[in-house]
Design a protein around this motif. Structure first.
Motif: not given
Length: 473
Positions: A433-439
Motif C-alpha cells: 500500500g501507500r503511506a495514506k493507507d495506514s492512517g
C-alpha cells in the motif's frame, strides 16, 4: 431476409447460421432473445451452468427452433445477460461489469440459477495476488466499538465482532446481518461455515456455537476444571475433523485445551492440562493461539506471560493421538508478540516483542532446532523500548504478512537453489500500500478469505478490504 435483422445487435463472437438445412451444425447453436436482443451461444457453454437452472430448459427449445424457427424469449435485461454469458464462457466477469452495481448482477445471477458460479468467480483464491494488493474499500460498522476479532470464510465473506455484536458481510461484502450476543466483548471468533461461528471471551464463561442467520446459540461448550470455576476462552482453532479450544479457569490457576468433534461438538480428548503449583508461573501460561499444521498432523499451541523478569512464553506441538507434546520451544529472549506457522513454507514465524523484527524457525528441521533466524536487525533483541508490542503476523499460502504499528509488510522467500548450500533461507520484505493507507493506526488483526485480505486497526470502527488491483471488481 435472414432469420433475424442485422439491425438487432448481436454480441461479438456469436456465430450466425442462415442455413436451416445444415441440421448437424445448427443443433449445437442456441439463439436466445433476451429483452429484444438476440444472443447466440452453444450447448457446451450453457452446460457449464449446471443442470438445475433455467438454461437447461433451452436445450429442448433449441431443437424446436431448428424445426420451426421459434427463438426462446426471456424478458430480462440484455446487458446483464451479456455479462453473465461472459461469465459462463470464461469463468470470470468481463471488465464492463464494473459499470454495474454488484447487487444487480447477483440478483440477475440468482434469477438464472448461476449465482454459485458468480460466487466462485469473485472469491477464487487463485486470484489472490499478494504483491499487487491495494486497499479497495472499507466496511463500516455501527456503534462506537472497534473490531475485537474477525473470522473469514473460504468464499470471501467475513464476520466481525465489535463490542457485544457480530456483524456479517457476504462474499460480495454487503452487510448481511448484525447479531447481538451475551458477551460484553468477544476476543476469539472462528467461522465454521458461512453462517455458523464459534465465539469466546476472556471474561465470559464458555465457548458458544452461534447460528448468525437465525440469531441463536446452538450450543455452549464448557471446560470442567478442578476448581469448579468458570472457564474462559483464550483461543480457538480448527482442523478438518476437530475444533480446538484453549480454556483458562476463572481463578486463572489452571488451563487446558479441549478437542471436540467438528460435526457433533462432542468431547474427543483433553490435552495440555496445566495447574499452578506455588511460584511455577510457566505452567500458568494458557495457549492464546492454536494452529493446525496439516503436514505434521500436529496442533501448534503458543502463549506468553509477562512476569517480574520480563515476557516469557512457549510453543508446543501436540500429538492428538497420544495427547503428548512432541516438541517445545521456550521463549525467554525477545519473546514473540505474535506468532504464525506456514505449512506451505514449512516454518514458524514470530515478531519479537522487544525487537519488533520478524524471525523464523525452519520446520524441515522439526524437533532438532529451536534457534530463531532473525530476518531484520538482530541487535534489537534486548531493546528496552519493546518495539514489537502489539505487532501482528499471519501466514497465508506461501506469503507471510506482518503489521508493525500502522505498516503492512509482506515477506516472501527468495529461492536460491543449490547456491545457498543449505544455509539460512532468504526472505525479502515488501511494504504494501501507500503511506495514506495506514492512517497511523496500529494494525489489530488480519484475515484472509477467497481473493481478499481483511485488516482492522486500533480505534477504527471499520474493516479494510485489500484486493489485487488487476482483479478487483
Amino acid at each position: 431476409m435472414p432469420p433475424y435483422s442485422q439491425s438487432i445487435p448481436i454480441s461479438n463472437g456469436f456465430s450466425q447460421n442462415h442455413h436451416k438445412n445444415n441440421h448437424h451444425v445448427s443443433t449445437n447453436i442456441i439463439t436466445i432473445d433476451v429483452g429484444g436482443q438476440l444472443f447466440q451461444t452453444t450447448k457446451q457453454t450453457l452446460t457449464l451452468a449446471g443442470s438445475k437452472n433455467m438454461f437447461s430448459n433451452l436445450f429442448d427449445s433449441s431443437e424446436q427452433q431448428n424445426m420451426i424457427n421459434n427463438i426462446p424469449f426471456i424478458d430480462r435485461d440484455p446487458e446483464l445477460f451479456s455479462i453473465l454469458l461472459s461469465l459462463l464462457r470464461t469463468g470470470n466477469l468481463p471488465s464492463k461489469a464494473k459499470a454495474f452495481d454488484i447487487q444487480d448482477i447477483i440478483f440477475e445471477a440468482k434469477f438464472y440459477g448461476i449465482d454459485d458460479l458468480l460466487v466462485q468467480s469473485q472469491s477464487n483464491p487463485s486470484q489472490f495476488e499478494a504483491f499487487d494488493l491495494e486497499k479497495s474499500m472499507v466496511l463500516p460498522l455501527s456503534g462506537r466499538d472497534s473490531p475485537s476479532a474477525i473470522a473469514t470464510t473460504p468464499n470471501g465473506s467475513i464476520h466481525v465482532s465489535h463490542g457485544s455484536k457480530i456483524t456479517s458481510f457476504d462474499w460480495s461484502l454487503q452487510r448481511k446481518s448484525t447479531t447481538l450476543t451475551s458477551f460484553a466483548a468477544i476476543d476469539s471468533l472462528l467461522a465454521l461455515s458461512s453462517n455458523i461461528v464459534a465465539a469466546g471471551a476472556t471474561d465470559f464463561s464458555g465457548l458458544q456455537i452461534l447460528d448468525l442467520d437465525l440469531g441463536f446459540v446452538r450450543q455452549t461448550l464448557n471446560w470442567e476444571n478442578v476448581t469448579k470455576s468458570s472457564s474462559t476462552v483464550q483461543a480457538i482453532g480448527v482442523s478438518p475433523e476437530f475444533l480446538f479450544t484453549s480454556f483458562e479457569s476463572g481463578r486463572r490457576n489452571s488451563n487446558s485445551i479441549m478437542v471436540y468433534d467438528l460435526n457433533s461438538f462432542k468431547v474427543v480428548s483433553e490435552i495440555a492440562n496445566n495447574e499452578i503449583f506455588g511460584a511455577d508461573l510457566g505452567s500458568a501460561i494458557p495457549s492464546t493461539k492454536l494452529n493446525w499444521v496439516p503436514s505434521l498432523n500436529l496442533l501448534m499451541a503458543s502463549g506468553s506471560h509477562s512476569g517480574p523478569s520480563g515476557v516469557s512464553g512457549n510453543i508446543k506441538f501436540w500429538d492428538l493421538r497420544s495427547g503428548n507434546a512432541v516438541w517445545e520451544i521456550s521463549e525467554t529472549i525477545d519473546c514473540f508478540a505474535d506468532i504464525a506457522v506456514s505449512d506451505t513454507l514449512s516454518a514458524i514465524f514470530k515478531i519479537g516483542i522487544n525487537s519488533g523484527e520478524v524471525s523464523y524457525i525452519d520446520l524441515r528441521n522439526f524437533g532438532s532446532l529451536n534457534t530463531w533466524s532473525c530476518l531484520g536487525d538482530a541487535r534489537k533483541i534486548n531493546n528496552v523500548k519493546k518495539e514489537g508490542v502489539g505487532c501482528k503476523i499471519e501466514a497465508h499460502g506461501n506469503q507471510v504478512f506482518s503489521g508493525k504499528q500502522g505498516e503492512l509488510q509482506l515477506w516472501s522467500e527468495v529461492l536460491m537453489g543449490s547456491s545457498n548450500n543449505g544455509k539460512d533461507r532468504i526472505f525479502k520484505k515488501n511494504i504494501l500500500g501507500r503511506a495514506k493507507d495506514s492512517g497511523g493506526n496500529r494494525i489489530a488483526s488480519m484475515g484472509f478469505g477467497g481473493n481478499k485480505m481483511f485488516v482492522t486497526r486500533k480505534d477504527q470502527q471499520c474493516v479494510e478490504v485489500w484486493q489485487s488491483s488487476v482483479r478487483r471488481f
